[in-house]
Design an enzyme around this catalytic site. Structure first.
Site, PDB file in Angstrom:
ATOM      1  N   ASP A   1       0.854  -1.188   0.000  1.00  0.00           N
ATOM      2  CA  ASP A   1       0.000   0.000   0.000  1.00  0.00           C
ATOM      3  C   ASP A   1       0.887   1.234   0.000  1.00  0.00           C
ATOM      4  O   ASP A   1       1.977   1.232   0.589  1.00  0.00           O
ATOM      5  CB  ASP A   1      -0.900   0.015   1.236  1.00  0.00           C
ATOM      6  CG  ASP A   1      -1.998  -1.033   1.177  1.00  0.00           C
ATOM      7  OD1 ASP A   1      -2.508  -1.300   0.073  1.00  0.00           O
ATOM      8  OD2 ASP A   1      -2.344  -1.581   2.237  1.00  0.00           O
TER       9      ASP A   1
ATOM     10  N   ASP B   1      -6.875  -1.465  -4.984  1.00  0.00           N
ATOM     11  CA  ASP B   1      -8.025  -1.056  -4.161  1.00  0.00           C
ATOM     12  C   ASP B   1      -8.845   0.018  -4.871  1.00  0.00           C
ATOM     13  O   ASP B   1     -10.072   0.042  -4.781  1.00  0.00           O
ATOM     14  CB  ASP B   1      -7.546  -0.535  -2.809  1.00  0.00           C
ATOM     15  CG  ASP B   1      -6.742  -1.561  -2.033  1.00  0.00           C
ATOM     16  OD1 ASP B   1      -7.030  -2.771  -2.175  1.00  0.00           O
ATOM     17  OD2 ASP B   1      -5.818  -1.172  -1.305  1.00  0.00           O
TER      18      ASP B   1
END
Length: 158
Positions: A107, A125
């Site tokens: 991330d 995402d």
């Protein structure tokens, strides 16, 4: 699906091999940073304690769900559903590759307001979210949709 997977793969490769060497926080805007993080759980790091030592279990679950989305996409008559489901499956597979390769999802997108930070996320995402929004929009604003069965005149009445 392929475009979503490729976008996720390329952005994560750039972050891991160029942008975050060495790892640090890069302020892009007053509300947005690039920062390196690794998620061993599901969305927003939930259930990390369950999957920390079992990344392949979570990868397997994600593969099964992605396969279901692809079957749904192939059977859907609505282009918005097909695109949305393809984005969801492609994003999920991008995160699966991370789990299989490194045991966690990379991330790096960090949005914040003052001291409050939204959980860091990645392009997989992002495309999953866009895909879900397309599904919702397609179900709400489907052109040529028919009235529910109980409101349509019956064949006997015609």
């Amino acid at each position: 699906m392929a475009a979503a997977l490729a976008t996720d793969f390329v952005t994560k490769w750039l972050i891991l091999n160029i942008v975050m060497v060495p790892p640090r926080t890069i302020e892009v805007a007053p509300f947005f940073n690039l920062t390196l993080g690794f998620n061993t759980g599901v969305s927003f790091g939930m259930f990390q304690e369950i999957f920390l030592d079992r990344p392949l279990l979570l990868a397997g679950i994600s593969i099964a769900i992605s396969a279901g989305f692809l079957v749904w996409a192939m059977r859907s008559p609505r282009p918005s559903d097909t695109i949305g489901l393809g984005l969801i499956a492609g994003g999920a597979m991008g995160n699966v590759l991370d789990r299989m390769r490194q045991g966690a999802v990379t991330d790096f997108l960090d949005f914040h307001l003052g001291g409050w930070h939204f959980p860091a996320f990645n392009m997989a995402d992002t495309v999953i979210t866009i895909g879900a929004l397309l599904l919702i929009a397609g179900s709400l604003w489907s052109p040529g949709s028919t009235a529910p069965a109980e409101k349509r005149p019956s064949r006997a009445a015609q």
